[in-house]
Write an enzyme that holds these catalytic residues in place. Structure first.
Site, PDB file in Angstrom:
ATOM      1  CD  GLU A   1      37.065  24.024  32.677  1.00 31.09           C
ATOM      2  OE1 GLU A   1      36.405  24.007  31.649  1.00 31.09           O
ATOM      3  OE2 GLU A   1      37.915  25.022  33.145  1.00 31.09           O
TER       4      GLU A   1
ATOM      5  CG  HIS B   1      38.017  32.532  40.445  1.00 26.76           C
ATOM      6  ND1 HIS B   1      36.924  33.293  39.718  1.00 26.76           N
ATOM      7  CD2 HIS B   1      38.927  32.036  39.186  1.00 26.76           C
ATOM      8  CE1 HIS B   1      37.355  33.070  38.111  1.00 26.76           C
ATOM      9  NE2 HIS B   1      38.367  32.379  38.098  1.00 26.76           N
TER      10      HIS B   1
END
Lengths: 323, 381
Positions: free
Chosen positions: A60, A129
């Site tokens: 990321e 999530h």
């Protein structure tokens, strides 16, 4: 007008902008043949090739850094972080680098970077999530934050984001990718900082964004039956925020309910409540009411998950409390 | 458990002294001694050999007198600029954080001499030397350190954020390792543009222990990005010794994980740095991907001007200052090679000192950034 899915509207915006400007490219995880975790990039690899649809390892920081480095050297990358929860892995690059670089270097380096990501609960994917982390980015000077709720808005705002010379956090919601809505065939863009009244009303203003727009509209429908006329206000971008339009709405309705899927503590919702209380106090007939998610990690169990985020009934209750 | 620092540091000292006998052409990591039947390893060795062969022409190349003089000028310019900034810091003309590059000048000078003006560099918190070597204007640099409107960042950035698009200087960085992911993007940009441009990314030994080092080098290697990673191993991350913080002896060895060349150079020798970087630049321009160069160097002072660096062995510091001073050594070498005369060096010193003094004058006489303008700007978003 034709109706297309939210994710299809994203895809159209990206295709149009990539065709318009060869400097636009995509970078992120599983965006190649897989087409993105929510298939918004389906077929784009075949259309534009691996040079402009860069499928990366799970890195990321390097994805955002790659976006920054390419942006400051003349490109217009759209870097995708699959879940907003994973921006935590790239916070130095987003907060210390991307958000600061233009200002800190005296406008020497411009960073036209779009960071596409999605958040929110409702899919049973639990605490890592399902978060709504927009307040983090809302808080950082140097970042713009867009949170479109409809296919029409997502297309027009994404095209604007790509053309913007600044860093834009483009936050979608996982529960609305398949939602259909009217999107014109002809090209259009939507300017940042211009709110949209999703439903006009005269008795109370409900400020909501992203998926909460639908809960607000549902609540408005129920309240109408009881003779309460609700205005649903969608800021579309949190930074910049169309404060003027919100104040005008409050001037008309004299009541404000702020809805947020994110938990209330340190939220955008509480900031909006403070702003309006300070700037439109004389027009308010009651204190601003906040309807927000509970202060909890999002649970896996469906009953618990649904209990942790606001619903139309909660908004109805809040409206009735202040009217 | 931290080891006995003195013992470890003297061990490093010996290693480095031994390495002085090596020259650039045989300084690549020696994998030949390792016994392995792993195919990956063999492939790696063959790719290394290929690179070395491709560079024969570079090995044979010699620097012209003019190039050497330019290297010397850059080294001296960095040294004098840094000495001046330290003085100005002590009298609070410069404030905040200042990280002098004294002792490491040959790395920036050698590395930047091997790239073109249109190539990019990504720098660090100890970045003045990189800017100067890339051709930055001392006036605008000093003005930035004074927080003035005429500075590279209009007084908004200071020492740790100098950047300039025209110079291809993509920014010093206040975050250790923060520039590594950005170099990946600059690398993508160079590759997509397809004009042979490269990115030179400077970072420290400390940065190699951060996760972004792995993410960045791995991604650069996967996509064969034209990035040259120059690790300035000055042996300390603030006070943390590399002996206690890096699990392998040589950082260049970490290149093995990415199947890219890893090269060790003596960071006090600008020519050695130059040739190693040039080789990596050639490789990058040919589309063969990134390289990792570890320049063994030494921070003569503390982490910042007020750091007495008591965590270091005095003998160690003394060794580098007397034996590995790039300014002193390169001057002596060029005189010895009859490239310059003592008189010419004196003239060069005078001219540089004048330039440095002028930059101070420029900075002092420059206007402050406008407060009204600042408030107007921030009222936007």
């Amino acid at each position: 007008m034709r109706e297309i899915e939210y994710r299809e509207a994203i895809r159209e915006a990206v295709i149009e902008e990539m065709n318009r400007d060869p400097k636009v490219f995509l970078i992120g995880e599983d965006i190649g043949k897989y087409g993105g975790a929510f298939r918004a990039y389906k077929g784009l690899l075949d259309m534009f090739g691996p040079e402009r649809v860069i499928n990366t390892p799970i890195s990321e920081s390097a994805i955002i850094g790659a976006g920054i480095g390419a942006a400051v050297t003349g490109y217009r990358p759209i870097a995708e972080i699959m879940f907003i929860d994973f921006t935590t892995l790239a916070m130095d690059q987003i907060v210390n680098q991307a958000a600061k670089i233009r200002y800190m270097t005296g406008d020497n380096l411009r960073c036209p970077l779009v960071i596409r990501t999605q958040g929110g609960a409702g899919r049973g994917v639990a605490a890592q999530h399902s978060q709504s982390l927009e307040a983090w980015f809302y808080h950082i000077p140097g970042l713009k934050v867009a949170m479109p709720s409809t296919p029409y808005d997502v297309k027009g705002l994404l095209k604007t984001a790509i053309r913007d010379d600044n860093v834009v956090m483009f936050i979608e919601h996982k529960m609305i990718y398949l939602l259909k809505g009217p999107v014109p065939e002809e090209e259009y863009t939507i300017p940042f900082g211009v709110a949209d009244i999703k439903r006009e009303g005269s008795d109370v203003t409900i400020f909501a964004y992203s998926n909460m727009i639908y809960k607000a509209l549902e609540a408005a429908g129920q309240l109408e039956k009881e003779g309460i006329n609700v205005e649903v206000f969608d800021p579309r971008t949190l930074v910049p925020l169309d404060e003027e339009a919100l104040i005008n709405s409050v001037k008309k309705t004299n009541h404000l309910v702020v809805v947020s899927e994110a938990c209330e503590r340190g939220s955008v919702a509480s900031d909006i409540a403070v702003k309006i209380t300070a700037k439109a106090f004389d027009y308010l007939d009651a204190p601003v009411k906040i309807v927000a998610g509970l202060n909890t990690p999002i649970p896996y169990n469906s009953t618990l998950e649904q209990a942790s985020i606001p619903h139309a009934k909660d908004i109805v209750k809040a409206v009735k409390e202040i009217i | 458990m931290p080891g006995n620092k003195k013992t470890i540091n003297s061990k490093i000292l010996n290693d480095i002294q031994n390495k002085n006998d090596n020259n650039i052409t045989n300084n690549n990591i020696k994998l030949n001694g390792s016994k392995t039947s792993d195919k990956k390893e063999i492939n790696y060795l063959s790719s290394m050999t290929e690179v070395i062969d491709k560079d024969k022409k570079y090995k044979e190349k010699k620097l012209t007198g003019e190039q050497k003089i330019n290297l010397l000028r850059t080294i001296i310019k960095i040294r004098r600029f840094e000495e001046k900034t330290i003085q100005l810091y002590q009298i609070a003309k410069i404030w905040g954080y200042l990280h002098p590059y004294v002792g490491e000048e040959a790395v920036a000078a050698g590395a930047c001499a091997a790239i073109d003006r249109h190539d990019y560099i990504v720098s660090t918190h100890r970045g003045h030397g990189h800017s100067i070597a890339k051709g930055a204007d001392l006036n605008r640099m000093m003005a930035e350190l004074f927080g003035k409107a005429t500075g590279y960042c209009k007084g908004r950035g200071g020492s740790m954020h100098i950047a300039d698009t025209e110079l291809g200087m993509l920014g010093a960085n206040g975050i250790v390792g923060g520039g590594l992911p950005i170099s990946v993007g600059a690398g993508f940009s160079c590759k997509m543009e397809g004009k042979g441009r490269v990115t030179l990314c400077f970072f420290s030994d400390g940065a190699t222990n951060n996760g972004v080092f792995h993410e960045s080098l791995n991604m650069a290697a996967i996509f064969k990005l034209p990035v040259i990673y120059v690790c300035e191993n000055n042996m300390y991350a603030i006070s943390m010794s590399v002996c206690e913080s890096v699990a392998c002896k040589d950082i260049a060895k970490r290149a093995v994980s990415y199947d890219i060349p890893g090269v060790i150079v003596d960071g006090s020798d600008p020519e050695e740095v130059y040739f190693a970087v040039l080789k990596a630049v050639l490789r990058a321009r040919e589309g063969l991907g990134p390289s990792l160069i570890e320049a063994k160097t030494y921070r003569f002072g503390g982490h910042h001007p007020n750091d007495p660096a008591e965590y270091r062995d005095k003998k160690e510091a003394e060794y580098y200052k007397t034996e590995k001073d790039p300014v002193k050594n390169y001057k002596a070498r060029l005189i010895d090679e009859k490239v310059v005369t003592i008189q010419a060096i004196e003239d060069m010193e005078k001219q540089i000192m004048q330039e440095v003094e002028n930059s101070v004058k420029f900075a002092e006489e420059s206007p402050e950034p406008s407060l009204e303008k600042f408030l107007e700007e921030v009222s936007g978003i």
